[in-house]
Design an enzyme around this catalytic site. Structure first.
Site, PDB file in Angstrom:
ATOM      1  N   ASP A   1      -4.294  -6.152   5.373  1.00 57.27           N
ATOM      2  CA  ASP A   1      -5.567  -6.994   6.059  1.00 57.27           C
ATOM      3  C   ASP A   1      -5.773  -8.495   5.386  1.00 57.27           C
ATOM      4  O   ASP A   1      -6.162  -9.375   5.988  1.00 57.27           O
ATOM      5  CB  ASP A   1      -6.890  -6.340   6.063  1.00 57.27           C
ATOM      6  CG  ASP A   1      -6.961  -5.021   6.641  1.00 57.27           C
ATOM      7  OD1 ASP A   1      -6.524  -5.147   7.904  1.00 57.27           O
ATOM      8  OD2 ASP A   1      -7.502  -4.099   6.344  1.00 57.27           O
TER       9      ASP A   1
ATOM     10  N   PHE B   1      -4.084   3.353  14.742  1.00 51.82           N
ATOM     11  CA  PHE B   1      -4.485   4.416  13.830  1.00 51.82           C
ATOM     12  C   PHE B   1      -5.801   3.999  13.106  1.00 51.82           C
ATOM     13  O   PHE B   1      -6.010   2.507  12.961  1.00 51.82           O
ATOM     14  CB  PHE B   1      -3.287   4.354  12.711  1.00 51.82           C
ATOM     15  CG  PHE B   1      -2.444   5.523  13.418  1.00 51.82           C
ATOM     16  CD1 PHE B   1      -1.617   5.261  14.467  1.00 51.82           C
ATOM     17  CD2 PHE B   1      -2.268   6.787  12.526  1.00 51.82           C
ATOM     18  CE1 PHE B   1      -0.670   6.276  15.136  1.00 51.82           C
ATOM     19  CE2 PHE B   1      -1.287   7.668  13.199  1.00 51.82           C
ATOM     20  CZ  PHE B   1      -0.669   7.527  14.114  1.00 51.82           C
TER      21      PHE B   1
ATOM     22  N   ASN C   1       0.848  -1.237   0.099  1.00 55.64           N
ATOM     23  CA  ASN C   1       0.241  -0.010   0.092  1.00 55.64           C
ATOM     24  C   ASN C   1       0.824   1.361   0.155  1.00 55.64           C
ATOM     25  O   ASN C   1       2.137   1.112  -0.093  1.00 55.64           O
ATOM     26  CB  ASN C   1      -0.891   0.042   1.217  1.00 55.64           C
ATOM     27  CG  ASN C   1      -0.151  -0.236   2.412  1.00 55.64           C
ATOM     28  OD1 ASN C   1       0.548   0.927   2.767  1.00 55.64           O
ATOM     29  ND2 ASN C   1      -0.363  -1.319   3.018  1.00 55.64           N
TER      30      ASN C   1
ATOM     31  N   LYS D   1     -13.652   1.101  16.368  1.00 50.83           N
ATOM     32  CA  LYS D   1     -12.293   0.653  16.292  1.00 50.83           C
ATOM     33  C   LYS D   1     -11.808   0.636  17.718  1.00 50.83           C
ATOM     34  O   LYS D   1     -11.321  -0.299  18.214  1.00 50.83           O
ATOM     35  CB  LYS D   1     -11.512   1.343  15.494  1.00 50.83           C
ATOM     36  CG  LYS D   1     -10.552   0.398  14.846  1.00 50.83           C
ATOM     37  CD  LYS D   1     -10.113   1.093  13.420  1.00 50.83           C
ATOM     38  CE  LYS D   1     -10.961   0.735  12.157  1.00 50.83           C
ATOM     39  NZ  LYS D   1     -10.494   1.458  11.059  1.00 50.83           N
TER      40      LYS D   1
ATOM     41  N   LYS E   1     -11.259  -2.796  19.346  1.00 48.80           N
ATOM     42  CA  LYS E   1      -9.858  -3.332  19.641  1.00 48.80           C
ATOM     43  C   LYS E   1      -9.195  -3.213  21.061  1.00 48.80           C
ATOM     44  O   LYS E   1      -8.223  -3.375  21.384  1.00 48.80           O
ATOM     45  CB  LYS E   1      -8.987  -2.617  18.535  1.00 48.80           C
ATOM     46  CG  LYS E   1      -9.535  -2.390  17.287  1.00 48.80           C
ATOM     47  CD  LYS E   1      -8.609  -3.574  16.257  1.00 48.80           C
ATOM     48  CE  LYS E   1      -9.300  -3.287  14.945  1.00 48.80           C
ATOM     49  NZ  LYS E   1      -8.469  -3.702  13.884  1.00 48.80           N
TER      50      LYS E   1
ATOM     51  N   LYS F   1       8.441 -17.981 -10.189  1.00 46.54           N
ATOM     52  CA  LYS F   1       7.670 -16.628 -10.885  1.00 46.54           C
ATOM     53  C   LYS F   1       6.529 -17.135 -11.735  1.00 46.54           C
ATOM     54  O   LYS F   1       6.461 -17.891 -12.456  1.00 46.54           O
ATOM     55  CB  LYS F   1       8.744 -15.859 -11.840  1.00 46.54           C
ATOM     56  CG  LYS F   1       8.349 -14.691 -12.383  1.00 46.54           C
ATOM     57  CD  LYS F   1       9.353 -13.808 -13.014  1.00 46.54           C
ATOM     58  CE  LYS F   1       8.655 -12.772 -14.093  1.00 46.54           C
ATOM     59  NZ  LYS F   1       8.657 -12.871 -15.289  1.00 46.54           N
TER      60      LYS F   1
HETATM   61  N1  CTP Z   1      -3.952  -3.317  12.079  1.00 45.37           N
HETATM   62  C1  CTP Z   1      -2.824  -4.358  12.587  1.00 45.37           C
HETATM   63  N2  CTP Z   1      -3.186  -5.479  12.083  1.00 45.37           N
HETATM   64  C2  CTP Z   1      -3.755  -5.587  10.787  1.00 45.37           C
HETATM   65  C3  CTP Z   1      -4.521  -4.668  10.216  1.00 45.37           C
HETATM   66  C4  CTP Z   1      -4.432  -3.193  10.989  1.00 45.37           C
HETATM   67  O1  CTP Z   1      -2.560  -4.093  13.681  1.00 45.37           O
HETATM   68  N3  CTP Z   1      -3.618  -6.988  10.236  1.00 45.37           N
HETATM   69  C5  CTP Z   1      -3.717  -1.860  12.808  1.00 45.37           C
HETATM   70  C6  CTP Z   1      -2.991  -0.817  11.863  1.00 45.37           C
HETATM   71  O2  CTP Z   1      -1.791  -0.666  12.476  1.00 45.37           O
HETATM   72  C7  CTP Z   1      -3.893   0.500  12.683  1.00 45.37           C
HETATM   73  C8  CTP Z   1      -5.129  -0.218  12.769  1.00 45.37           C
HETATM   74  O3  CTP Z   1      -4.980  -1.562  12.915  1.00 45.37           O
HETATM   75  O4  CTP Z   1      -3.435   0.789  13.891  1.00 45.37           O
HETATM   76  C9  CTP Z   1      -6.315  -0.114  11.898  1.00 45.37           C
HETATM   77  O5  CTP Z   1      -7.437  -0.732  11.973  1.00 45.37           O
HETATM   78  P1  CTP Z   1      -8.166  -1.621  10.979  1.00 45.37           P
HETATM   79  O6  CTP Z   1      -9.537  -1.907  11.564  1.00 45.37           O
HETATM   80  O7  CTP Z   1      -7.465  -2.721  10.547  1.00 45.37           O
HETATM   81  O8  CTP Z   1      -8.327  -0.746   9.837  1.00 45.37           O
HETATM   82  P2  CTP Z   1      -8.683  -0.868   8.681  1.00 45.37           P
HETATM   83  O9  CTP Z   1      -8.244  -2.023   7.922  1.00 45.37           O
HETATM   84  O10 CTP Z   1      -8.605   0.384   7.923  1.00 45.37           O
HETATM   85  O11 CTP Z   1     -10.178  -1.039   8.923  1.00 45.37           O
HETATM   86  P3  CTP Z   1     -11.540  -1.791   8.050  1.00 45.37           P
HETATM   87  O12 CTP Z   1     -11.031  -2.421   6.915  1.00 45.37           O
HETATM   88  O13 CTP Z   1     -12.172  -2.322   9.051  1.00 45.37           O
HETATM   89  O14 CTP Z   1     -12.412  -0.347   7.738  1.00 45.37           O
END
Ligand code: CTP
Length: 238
Positions: A131, A176, A62, A190, A194, A141
């Site tokens: 995610d 974040f 990303n 969140k 969390k 490859k």
């Molecule tokens: N985060 C994490 N582990 C993951 C994904 C995200 O620790 N696998 C953390 C990021 O570092 C950030 C926060 O989670 O601090 C973001 O929250 P998250 O709910 O994962 O955010 P999004 O993916 O943006 O949320 P959503 O897809 O639910 O809108």
């Protein structure tokens, strides 16, 4: 501070050079630039994107630059904290006075963070963790063909969620949130989901916020409510 090493005016090579001005400036900042109000605190910070391999040459990632997390790591170190920074692949220089642990994937980051989480008084998760990752990683490859192709994805571990579920007494956990809609509502959810103590939310649709650039516009959300901040540099946010 110690002299830098290199080729010296007298013809010798060794320790005896003036350190780079940037290095001197870092020491000056740390010594006199900030109040030492975090001495004795252990701070674990994550920054940058993760990279999830598809095959030996390709990966999913990303736009995170790591700037926000790196600025937080520096600010905590300047204020006297002992700082470990777990960082995904970024193009910026590792900060001084900080222990840097480079990682690649969400799984690597999960390992690196959970190994150190017991140690930390404060954990700040500024990383943009993937995610999803490819469900299978090809060892060769992948060759193109004329057909369409698709990549099956599976969930990565939610590191912040795990930390919230395993939070020790007195530990402060900050996550974040990047949103493009319903910022306050999503970020407040969140916080609860969390089990975090603070969520730093930014709206990607606001000019000057988010991944790109040196500024951010954030709202700090705690159980006491939401504090909206003005546009400022990532250093000031940190
Ligand atoms: N985060 C994490 N582990 C993951 C994904 C995200 O620790 N696998 C953390 C990021 O570092 C950030 C926060 O989670 O601090 C973001 O929250 P998250 O709910 O994962 O955010 P999004 O993916 O943006 O949320 P959503 O897809 O639910 O809108």
């Amino acid at each position: 501070i110690r002299p830098a090493s290199g080729y010296l005016a007298c013809g010798d090579t060794g320790a005896g050079k003036m350190p780079e001005p940037e290095t001197l400036f870092e020491y000056i900042l740390r010594t006199v630039g900030y109040p030492k109000d975090m001495v004795g605190k252990k701070v674990l910070i994550t920054a940058g994107p993760t990279g999830e391999a598809i095959d030996p040459v390709r990966y999913i990632t990303n736009h995170s630059t790591g700037k926000m997390g790196y600025a937080i790591a520096k600010a905590a170190a300047y204020r006297g904290a002992e700082v470990t920074l777990v960082t995904g692949p970024v193009a910026i220089k590792p900060p001084m006075f900080v222990k840097v642990v480079p990682v690649e994937s969400a799984e690597d980051m999960f390992q690196a963070v959970t190994e150190r989480s017991e140690w930390a008084d404060i954990i700040i998760k500024a990383a943009a963790v993937a995610d999803y990752r490819p469900a299978t990683v090809s060892s060769e490859k992948i060759k193109k063909s004329d057909d369409q192709m698709s990549i099956g994805l599976e969930r990565t571990q939610d590191i912040l969620g795990y930390l919230g579920a395993h939070k020790r007494d007195g530990q402060f956990l900050c996550g974040f949130a990047m949103e493009t809609q319903d910022l306050l509502e999503n970020a407040s959810q969140k916080l609860k989901k969390k089990n975090a103590d603070m969520i730093v939310a930014n709206n990607l649709k606001v000019t000057g916020a988010g991944f790109a650039g040196d500024t951010n516009v954030v709202t700090l959300i705690t159980e006491n409510g939401a504090e909206e901040q003005e546009l400022m540099s990532k250093e000031e946010v940190a």
